[in-house]
Structures are given as structure tokens and as C-alpha cells.
Design an enzyme around this catalytic site. Structure first.
Site, PDB file in Angstrom:
ATOM      1  N   CYS A   1      16.180 -24.818  -9.379  1.00 23.65           N
ATOM      2  CA  CYS A   1      16.896 -24.152 -10.592  1.00 23.65           C
ATOM      3  C   CYS A   1      16.028 -23.381 -11.312  1.00 23.65           C
ATOM      4  O   CYS A   1      15.335 -23.689 -12.256  1.00 23.65           O
ATOM      5  CB  CYS A   1      17.192 -25.549 -11.443  1.00 23.65           C
ATOM      6  SG  CYS A   1      18.371 -26.724 -10.515  1.00 23.65           S
TER       7      CYS A   1
ATOM      8  N   GLY B   1      -7.851 -17.720   7.761  1.00 24.85           N
ATOM      9  CA  GLY B   1      -6.721 -18.811   7.651  1.00 24.85           C
ATOM     10  C   GLY B   1      -5.324 -18.314   8.057  1.00 24.85           C
ATOM     11  O   GLY B   1      -4.729 -18.725   9.174  1.00 24.85           O
ATOM     12  N   ARG B   2      -4.904 -17.242   7.195  1.00 25.79           N
ATOM     13  CA  ARG B   2      -3.329 -16.885   7.574  1.00 25.79           C
ATOM     14  C   ARG B   2      -3.250 -16.218   8.642  1.00 25.79           C
ATOM     15  O   ARG B   2      -2.139 -16.473   9.272  1.00 25.79           O
ATOM     16  CB  ARG B   2      -3.347 -15.622   6.234  1.00 25.79           C
ATOM     17  CG  ARG B   2      -1.892 -15.127   6.143  1.00 25.79           C
ATOM     18  CD  ARG B   2      -1.748 -13.706   5.499  1.00 25.79           C
ATOM     19  NE  ARG B   2      -2.741 -13.955   4.205  1.00 25.79           N
ATOM     20  CZ  ARG B   2      -2.002 -14.387   2.871  1.00 25.79           C
ATOM     21  NH1 ARG B   2      -0.875 -14.515   3.073  1.00 25.79           N
ATOM     22  NH2 ARG B   2      -2.768 -14.216   1.762  1.00 25.79           N
TER      23      ARG B   2
ATOM     24  N   TYR C   1       0.168 -20.604   4.000  1.00 24.98           N
ATOM     25  CA  TYR C   1       0.447 -20.689   2.529  1.00 24.98           C
ATOM     26  C   TYR C   1       2.118 -21.035   2.265  1.00 24.98           C
ATOM     27  O   TYR C   1       2.425 -20.687   1.219  1.00 24.98           O
ATOM     28  CB  TYR C   1       0.109 -19.497   1.891  1.00 24.98           C
ATOM     29  CG  TYR C   1      -1.378 -19.196   2.167  1.00 24.98           C
ATOM     30  CD1 TYR C   1      -2.382 -20.157   1.486  1.00 24.98           C
ATOM     31  CD2 TYR C   1      -1.699 -18.315   3.004  1.00 24.98           C
ATOM     32  CE1 TYR C   1      -3.793 -19.885   1.786  1.00 24.98           C
ATOM     33  CE2 TYR C   1      -3.191 -18.003   3.366  1.00 24.98           C
ATOM     34  CZ  TYR C   1      -4.415 -18.987   2.646  1.00 24.98           C
ATOM     35  OH  TYR C   1      -5.599 -18.651   2.969  1.00 24.98           O
TER      36      TYR C   1
ATOM     37  N   TYR D   1       3.948 -14.239  -5.589  1.00 24.22           N
ATOM     38  CA  TYR D   1       3.363 -12.869  -5.332  1.00 24.22           C
ATOM     39  C   TYR D   1       4.252 -11.709  -4.925  1.00 24.22           C
ATOM     40  O   TYR D   1       4.029 -10.671  -4.122  1.00 24.22           O
ATOM     41  CB  TYR D   1       2.556 -13.255  -4.050  1.00 24.22           C
ATOM     42  CG  TYR D   1       1.451 -14.523  -4.136  1.00 24.22           C
ATOM     43  CD1 TYR D   1       0.499 -14.322  -4.723  1.00 24.22           C
ATOM     44  CD2 TYR D   1       1.725 -15.487  -3.131  1.00 24.22           C
ATOM     45  CE1 TYR D   1      -0.272 -15.500  -4.922  1.00 24.22           C
ATOM     46  CE2 TYR D   1       0.944 -16.292  -3.164  1.00 24.22           C
ATOM     47  CZ  TYR D   1      -0.179 -16.645  -3.780  1.00 24.22           C
ATOM     48  OH  TYR D   1      -1.001 -17.456  -3.880  1.00 24.22           O
TER      49      TYR D   1
ATOM     50  N   ARG E   1       5.783 -18.418  -1.971  1.00 22.78           N
ATOM     51  CA  ARG E   1       5.186 -17.019  -2.151  1.00 22.78           C
ATOM     52  C   ARG E   1       5.976 -15.805  -2.821  1.00 22.78           C
ATOM     53  O   ARG E   1       5.521 -14.984  -3.222  1.00 22.78           O
ATOM     54  CB  ARG E   1       4.645 -16.594  -0.449  1.00 22.78           C
ATOM     55  CG  ARG E   1       3.651 -17.721  -0.159  1.00 22.78           C
ATOM     56  CD  ARG E   1       2.774 -17.111   1.231  1.00 22.78           C
ATOM     57  NE  ARG E   1       1.988 -15.883   0.724  1.00 22.78           N
ATOM     58  CZ  ARG E   1       1.980 -14.916   1.136  1.00 22.78           C
ATOM     59  NH1 ARG E   1       3.521 -14.393   1.406  1.00 22.78           N
ATOM     60  NH2 ARG E   1       1.353 -13.843   0.619  1.00 22.78           N
TER      61      ARG E   1
HETATM   62  N1  LLP Z   1     -12.367 -18.325   2.680  1.00 19.98           N
HETATM   63  C1  LLP Z   1     -12.232 -18.340   1.563  1.00 19.98           C
HETATM   64  C2  LLP Z   1     -13.697 -18.844   0.755  1.00 19.98           C
HETATM   65  C3  LLP Z   1     -11.025 -18.215   0.826  1.00 19.98           C
HETATM   66  O1  LLP Z   1     -11.169 -18.296  -0.459  1.00 19.98           O
HETATM   67  C4  LLP Z   1      -9.729 -18.164   1.748  1.00 19.98           C
HETATM   68  C5  LLP Z   1      -8.687 -17.925   1.278  1.00 19.98           C
HETATM   69  C6  LLP Z   1     -10.215 -17.909   3.061  1.00 19.98           C
HETATM   70  C7  LLP Z   1     -11.293 -18.039   3.667  1.00 19.98           C
HETATM   71  C8  LLP Z   1      -8.965 -17.525   4.040  1.00 19.98           C
HETATM   72  O2  LLP Z   1      -8.357 -16.314   3.893  1.00 19.98           O
HETATM   73  P1  LLP Z   1      -7.263 -15.733   4.842  1.00 19.98           P
HETATM   74  O3  LLP Z   1      -7.870 -15.496   6.013  1.00 19.98           O
HETATM   75  O4  LLP Z   1      -6.091 -16.802   4.812  1.00 19.98           O
HETATM   76  O5  LLP Z   1      -6.796 -14.642   4.068  1.00 19.98           O
HETATM   77  N2  LLP Z   1      -2.013 -18.574  -1.682  1.00 19.98           N
HETATM   78  C9  LLP Z   1      -2.085 -17.323  -1.157  1.00 19.98           C
HETATM   79  C10 LLP Z   1      -3.594 -16.909  -0.282  1.00 19.98           C
HETATM   80  C11 LLP Z   1      -4.942 -17.507  -1.074  1.00 19.98           C
HETATM   81  C12 LLP Z   1      -6.177 -17.331  -0.375  1.00 19.98           C
HETATM   82  C13 LLP Z   1      -7.256 -17.964  -0.750  1.00 19.98           C
HETATM   83  N3  LLP Z   1      -8.386 -17.841  -0.260  1.00 19.98           N
HETATM   84  C14 LLP Z   1      -1.208 -16.557  -0.455  1.00 19.98           C
HETATM   85  O6  LLP Z   1      -0.030 -17.096  -0.154  1.00 19.98           O
HETATM   86  O7  LLP Z   1      -1.243 -15.397  -0.153  1.00 19.98           O
END
Ligand code: LLP
Length: 443
Positions: A365, A296-297, A394, A338, A334
Site C-alpha cells: 500500500c 557481497g553483491r 540486498y 535507490y 531497492r
Molecule cells: N564491506 C563493508 C564494510 C561494507 O559496508 C559493504 C557494504 C561491503 C563490504 C559489501 O559491499 P558490496 O560488495 O556488496 O558492494 N543496501 C545497499 C548496499 C549497501 C552496502 C553496504 N555496505 C543496496 O541495496 O544497494
């Protein structure tokens, strides 16, 4: 070989003849004037470049399915763009299912994840032909089987398992450790499989799924994860004669938010995953399964930047110098959730000397609404435009209307063209769900 997730800025970022920063051939000052700020800007070339990195990196394994994790950023335009790159989608809610469906995505390439999917969401997934459901727990197995039975359907599923691996990332974004809220514990898999084989006959199990965390820099934990997944597949074959032919290793590859972040490339991660898969296929004697990955990211973060206009400033006597921008924690939560760090520049002064260490505060605020603590920037004046890099993932997907501030617009830039892909919310959008009961109405 390097890949685009290792870059701090979108690949088309440059200083143009006006002395301003441009991305995708679009001067960021022009974009700020045309669309107002805060503004999310997404660079199409960067997204396509990382997609191509992923495809090249994983081409050494014959059966690979790239599933973009929509939770990082889910809009109809980005869904259409990623579908055009051949990606499938990992979705986690009715909202994400509906968005990709309306964007014209091939629903057989969609996988539905989540630890508490509702009856309505699972029913929607079945009705719209979502290709796979990754079942997270016993309750969901039973619920999904009921829904499938009453719709006279056989549903294709994976089992989400908790491999018991800790990765070194922020504790809120670790998911694979033993007491995680996600997935079946390794000791629960056999019970789940027995139920699927004997009772839940409207479910067809294809494979196992795990995800160990996000913003991951160590490649070795993927090898640990894969060994566990393959070993389980071999064990289930031996015990139940079950031939599972899909393995989903999740997402997690990190990106470069600041100079000190050194994420591995897609090529390093792919080598680790493929080598470990091949090694364990041989070690445990299973047929090579189809490999699914869910980044994703790393797909969308680097492509995105956010533009803000600098407003007020405050010099704390003998203390910090604050500059406030017209956005903050509602468009980028974020830093406050975090303690995430970001890098920024002044769009109209990219070449000027970094004169001062300042803190960029949001307009919301809360004292905690600080976007960037202690960053060196040129002399700042009110009205300057600040660009914060690596905000594609995100940020919009976690945006809120805190303080009843309208959510920002998003533009996609490419070849000197900008297209609005999410319009800015209006004041009427803000009140559009409010209802005043008759008894409170004033004549
Ligand atoms: N697959 C599953 C089952 C997941 O839970 C996630 C992310 C992904 C794939 C994708 O992961 P990535 O490639 O994006 O790392 N809000 C947080 C990140 C939460 C990720 C949740 N799951 C942030 O802003 O860092």
C-alpha cells in the site's frame, strides 16, 4: 577475461523444451507451482562460478583472504556454501554472527564490522571466537578493550578508516567520503593507535580497513584507496614502529542489473588492486601485507532471481499500463529506496514478441511500490509468472513484513534439483511476537 558478475542472468538460465525459462535445470513454472510465489531462487552454479572467478583473479597475490559480505544475503545455507568455497565472512550484527556460527563456519575466518556495535554483540563475537573486529570509532575501542579485559582475552583488531574518496554510485551506498558515518578520519588514526599501544593493551592491532562504496564500476578508485592505506601503514611504522601486516580494501564491485550496466570483471578489479598494492608496497617500502577483500553483491546478486505471479492490471486512460504482482517493496526494497532498475521476463513466454511497454507494480500500500517502470514484455495475462533477474543481493536481506505480508521462501537450484533453504513465513509467524496485555484480553 569476463566474469560472472557481468552477466544479467544466472549462468544456467535457458529456455527448455516446454518453452519455459529454466535455471539450474529447474523449470521456473514448476518451481512457482511447487513453492508458490513470490519465490527467491538461487542458482548454486552461478555462486560457485563467481567464487572461482574471484579466486582465479586474485591468485596472483600470495596472501589473499576472501571475506563474503554477509549483509548482501545471509542464510545458513548460503553461509555453508560459501564456506565450502573457502570464503571467510564479513558480519555486521549478532544475527549475522549467529547465522554463520550455526552454519558451522570457522569463526576465526569471520570479521565483525559496523559503526555502532553493542556490548552484547561484541561480547558474543568474543565468546564465539570471531577472528577479527574492525573497530570503527573511539567509543568502540574503549568498550572492546573493557570487554576483552574482563574476559581475559587479547582481541585481534583492524581499524576502519575513512579514506576520503568519493565514488560515483548512489549517495546512500557511498561510504568512503570524508563526512561518512563510518570509520576513523585520517587525522584521528594516530590518537587511536596511541591509545591501543599505551592504554588498550587487550587489543592487538593487525591492520587497516576501508570500504569506499557499493555497485562500483570504476576500478581506478581502488588504486586511490590502496595508496592511502599503504601510505598510512608505512607512516605508522615510521612514527610508532608498528608493523601492520593486514590491509582490507572492502567490497563494492558492481553487477549488471540491466543491459546498460557495464561492471568491470573480477579480473580487472583484481589487477587494479594487486598492481596498485605492489606498486605502493615498493613506493612506501613496507613488507607485503595480507590482502582482505569483502565482496557481497558481486558474489550473490547474479545467482538470484525472484518469481512473481501476475495478478490484476490497470490501464490508465491515455496513460500507463500497470500489472500488479504478488510481491514488491517488502521483498525488494531497492527500487523504492535507490530507484534501482531491474530486468524481467515472462517465464512462460520467453520467446514471444515484446508487444507492450508496461509497469510492474507491487502489491503493497504505497504508490512508490513500483518494481519496474516501463519495461517491454510480451502480451501479459493474469497468472503468468514474471522472473526478475539479479535479485540475489540486498533483496531478502532487506526484506520486511510491511502490510503484515509473510516473507517469501528461497530455494537453491542445481543439477535439476531444488532445495528449500528459507521456508515461507506463515500467518502464525506473523503474530508470533505479538502479546496482548491481560487488561486488553476479552473473555
Ligand atoms: N564491506 C563493508 C564494510 C561494507 O559496508 C559493504 C557494504 C561491503 C563490504 C559489501 O559491499 P558490496 O560488495 O556488496 O558492494 N543496501 C545497499 C548496499 C549497501 C552496502 C553496504 N555496505 C543496496 O541495496 O544497494
Amino acid at each position: 577475461m569476463e566474469s560472472t558478475n557481468q552477466s544479467l542472468k544466472p549462468v544456467t538460465t535457458r529456455i527448455n523444451e516446454n518453452g519455459n525459462i529454466e535455471i539450474g535445470g529447474c523449470d521456473l513454472i514448476d518451481l512457482a507451482q511447487k513453492y508458490d510465489t513470490p519465490l527467491y531462487v538461487l542458482d548454486e552454479a552461478t555462486i560457485r562460478s563467481i567464487c572461482s572467478d574471484y579466486k582465479k583473479a586474485f591468485s596472483k597475490y600470495p596472501k589473499v583472504n576472501m571475506m563474503y559480505a554477509s549483509k548482501a544475503l545471509c542464510t545458513m545455507a548460503t553461509s555453508a556454501l560459501l564456506a565450502s568455497e573457502g570464503f571467510g565472512f564479513d558480519v555486521v550484527s549478532a544475527g549475522e554472527i549467529y547465522t554463520v556460527y550455526k552454519a558451522g563456519v570457522d569463526m576465526s575466518k569471520v570479521l565483525f564490522n559496523g559503526n555502532n556495535k553493542s556490548f552484547e554483540e561484541l561480547s558474543l563475537a568474543l565468546n564465539l571466537g570471531v577472528g577479527r573486529i574492525s573497530v570503527d570509532n573511539f567509543f568502540e575501542l574503549s568498550l572492546l578493550n573493557e570487554i576483552a579485559k574482563s574476559n581475559n582475552k587479547i582481541v585481534d583488531i583492524l581499524l576502519r578508516i575513512t579514506p576520503g574518496i568519493e565514488c560515483h554510485t548512489h549517495e546512500y551506498i557511498q561510504t568512503g567520503h570524508l563526512d561518512s558515518k563510518f570509520g576513523f578520519d585520517l587525522t584521528q588514526i594516530d590518537d587511536a593507535v596511541e591509545l591501543i599501544l599505551n592504554e588498550y593493551t587487550n587489543l592487538k592491532l593487525h591492520g587497516l580497513h576501508a570500504h569506499i562504496g557499493s555497485q562500483i564500476f570504476e576500478t581506478s578508485i581502488y588504486a586511490d584507496e590502496i595508496e592511502i592505506l599503504v601510505k598510512e601503514i608505512a607512516r605508522l611504522d615510521e612514527k610508532f614502529g608498528l608493523k601492520l601486516d593486514e590491509v582490507n580494501v572492502g567490497g563494492g564491485l558492481g553487477v549488471k542489473y540491466t543491459d546498460s550496466d557495464l561492471p568491470p570483471s573480477t579480473y580487472e578489479i583484481a589487477d587494479k588492486i594487486i598492481n596498485s598494492l605492489n606498486k605502493n608496497i615498493e613506493k612506501y617500502g613496507i613488507e607485503p601485507p595480507a590482502l582482505f577483500i569483502e565482496p557481497g553483491r558481486s558474489i550473490i546478486s547474479t545467482a538470484g532471481v525472484t518469481l512473481y505471479t501476475i495478478g490484476t492490471s490497470k490501464q490508465v486512460p491515455k496513460g500507463k499500463t500497470y500489472f500488479a504482482v504478488d510481491g514488491g517493496m517488502a521483498d525488494n526494497a531497492r527500487p523504492s529506496i535507490y530507484q534501482a532498475k531491474y530486468y524481467a521476463e515472462i517465464v512462460n513466454k520467453p520467446s514471444q514478441e515484446l508487444a507492450k511497454t508496461v509497469t510492474i507494480a507491487g502489491r503493497f500500500c504505497e504508490s512508490g511500490d513500483i518494481l519496474i517502470k516501463d519495461i517491454k514484455l510480451p502480451e501479459i495475462e493474469e497468472g503468468d509468472v514474471l522472473v526478475v533477474f539479479n535479485t540475489g543481493a540486498y533483496n531478502y536481506s532487506m526484506a520486511s513484513n510491511y502490510n503484515r505480508v509473510q516473507k517469501s521462501a528461497m530455494v537453491l537450484v542445481n543439477n535439476s534439483q531444488s532445495d528449500i533453504i528459507v521456508s515461507r513465513e506463515t500467518l502464525d509467524d506473523i503474530i508470533s511476537h505479538d502479546i496482548i496485555p491481560d487488561k486488553l484480553k476479552r473473555d
